[in-house]
Design an enzyme around this catalytic site. Structure first.
Site, PDB file in Angstrom:
ATOM      1  N   HIS A 115       0.791  -1.076   0.019  1.00 39.39           N
ATOM      2  CA  HIS A 115      -0.001  -0.006   0.131  1.00 39.39           C
ATOM      3  C   HIS A 115       1.012   1.189  -0.109  1.00 39.39           C
ATOM      4  O   HIS A 115       0.320   2.517  -0.279  1.00 39.39           O
ATOM      5  CB  HIS A 115      -1.142  -0.122   1.237  1.00 39.39           C
ATOM      6  CG  HIS A 115      -0.228   0.214   2.459  1.00 39.39           C
ATOM      7  ND1 HIS A 115      -0.027  -0.717   3.368  1.00 39.39           N
ATOM      8  CD2 HIS A 115      -0.011   1.551   3.004  1.00 39.39           C
ATOM      9  CE1 HIS A 115       0.442  -0.326   4.241  1.00 39.39           C
ATOM     10  NE2 HIS A 115       0.471   1.034   4.423  1.00 39.39           N
ATOM     11  N   ASP A 145       0.094  -7.625   1.339  1.00 40.76           N
ATOM     12  CA  ASP A 145       0.431  -6.267   1.518  1.00 40.76           C
ATOM     13  C   ASP A 145       1.850  -6.184   1.447  1.00 40.76           C
ATOM     14  O   ASP A 145       2.597  -5.338   2.210  1.00 40.76           O
ATOM     15  CB  ASP A 145      -0.214  -5.539   2.720  1.00 40.76           C
ATOM     16  CG  ASP A 145      -0.137  -4.132   2.618  1.00 40.76           C
ATOM     17  OD1 ASP A 145       0.358  -3.424   1.706  1.00 40.76           O
ATOM     18  OD2 ASP A 145      -0.447  -3.404   3.657  1.00 40.76           O
ATOM     19  N   SER A 223       4.894   2.379   7.750  1.00 39.25           N
ATOM     20  CA  SER A 223       4.599   1.178   6.971  1.00 39.25           C
ATOM     21  C   SER A 223       5.836   0.664   6.193  1.00 39.25           C
ATOM     22  O   SER A 223       6.217   1.357   5.723  1.00 39.25           O
ATOM     23  CB  SER A 223       3.378   1.679   5.931  1.00 39.25           C
ATOM     24  OG  SER A 223       2.053   1.590   6.309  1.00 39.25           O
TER      25      SER A 223
END
Length: 395
Positions: A115, A145, A223
């Site tokens: 993402h 992901d 992230s």
């Protein structure tokens, strides 16, 4: 929906999961992604040492940081502005997203979250010595992901971080997260493993299994960054946080989630080999039998997975698996009875959705497997040819 992030928020908890399906945890939010108001904070260089990270042993937080920080990178993804709907001559301003990643090997491969780079037209990777280079996508796996990038950088300028064994992680283990929260380069935070075997939802709405939960403070921009154990090994990739907020807040509340390193090993190996990941797919919506349910409705077995729905065109559909048709409520939960009950895949007994997903995941698309089922209270079996996981649970 409470606590959703403007940076691609995730759905709330649902009761059943498509096999390769989707279960989310609370008001979880991605820690990166595109926003129209991304703030870039000037970086401060970390140590320029490029010594390999030593594995094993208990190190202090400072030791872990000094060894691992040079292998942590900041990732800036850019999406070009869209043309004007009036003349097509003018474009909206480009969007940028900040995230983290870490060096996988001396060949210049970088691991991050899908993402973080999803839909990006350009990707830049910044190292601890403030060098910034262009990165290319080697491969993406939205279902976990994860993405692997590659940069053209001299090997002696790269500090690969070793991947540990996430199956050995236990609740209470001390961990360190290193990343770039809100653009603050190579920030270290510490905590413990709060839980293991969590499920979270991926960007394409399938379930990511065996996720690690930590109270190490992580925020947007973390992230793709590493979660490290006391030996300096990567045991997870920081991916989501629980916001616990019904007002739209996105801050950390002490609940973060990391994709386990053993998943990273498997996915990265496939991406490096072929640029994609082949996830086997059964194609049912299932629910685990509880003791109360089995006793109340006198089911033929005390454990197993109810087939609540069969996806059209899937291996399960072609094999003739039958879905339930009668809804009942037990202890506040809704179940669908009357369909097949799966109790084993080949020689592996299954009594939960997680166990069935694991059994399916151990195979490749095209593999033929035997499902042991109960149909109309009689034990039997069916042969199923597993399919390839679609782009989303809806196909």
């Amino acid at each position: 929906m409470p606590g959703l992030s403007p940076l691609r928020a995730f759905a709330s908890l649902v009761a059943a999961a498509v096999l390769g399906g989707a279960v989310a945890v609370g008001a979880a939010a991605l820690l990166g992604g595109f926003s129209s108001d991304t703030t870039i904070v000037t970086q401060t260089a970390a140590s320029s040492s490029h010594q390999p990270v030593a594995a094993g042993g208990n190190m202090t937080i400072g030791d872990i940081y000094r060894r691992a920080a040079p292998g942590v990178v900041q990732i800036t993804s850019t999406i070009r502005g869209a043309p004007s709907s009036f003349s097509g001559q003018f474009r909206s301003p480009p969007q940028q997203a900040l995230g983290s990643g870490f060096v996988l090997d001396k060949a210049g491969h970088i691991v991050t979250n899908y993402h973080v780079v999803q839909g990006a037209d350009a990707i830049k990777v910044s190292f601890s010595n403030q060098d910034t280079v262009t990165a290319k996508v080697v491969g993406n796996d939205p279902s976990t992901d994860l993405s692997v990038l590659r940069v053209q950088t001299p090997a002696n300028a790269l500090t690969p971080l070793p991947l540990g064994n996430s199956d050995r992680v236990e609740v209470g283990d001390e961990v360190v997260a290193i990343g770039n929260p809100f653009g603050l380069a190579r920030t270290a935070t510490a905590g413990i493993i709060s839980a293991v075997q969590r499920n979270i939802t991926s960007p394409n709405e399938f379930t990511i299994d065996h996720v690690l939960q930590t109270d190490a403070p992580i925020n947007h921009g973390n992230s793709g960054g590493p979660l490290l154990d006391s030996g300096g090994q990567v045991i997870g990739v920081n991916t989501q946080i629980e916001t616990g907020d019904s007002t739209g807040g996105t801050g950390n509340v002490g609940i973060g989630f990391a994709v386990p390193s053993n998943t990273v090993k498997n996915v990265a190996a496939q991406l490096l080999r072929t640029g994609k990941v082949d996830h086997a797919y059964l194609g049912i919506l299932g629910q685990a039998i509880t003791p109360d349910l089995a006793q109340t409705y006198k089911l033929p077995v005390g454990s197993g997975v109810l087939v609540a729905k069969v996806t059209r065109g899937s291996g399960a559909a072609r094999a003739g698996l039958k879905a339930g048709h009668t809804q009942v409520v037990v202890a506040g939960e809704t179940y669908v009875l009357g369909g097949d009950i799966i109790v084993a895949l080949n020689r592996t007994r299954v009594s939960t959705i997680d166990q069935l997903r694991d059994a399916v995941a151990a195979h490749q698309s095209g593999d033929k497997v035997k499902l042991v089922i109960f149909r109309d209270a009689k034990r039997t079996s069916v042969r199923v040819t597993l399919g390839r996981q679609p782009t989303s649970p809806q196909g």
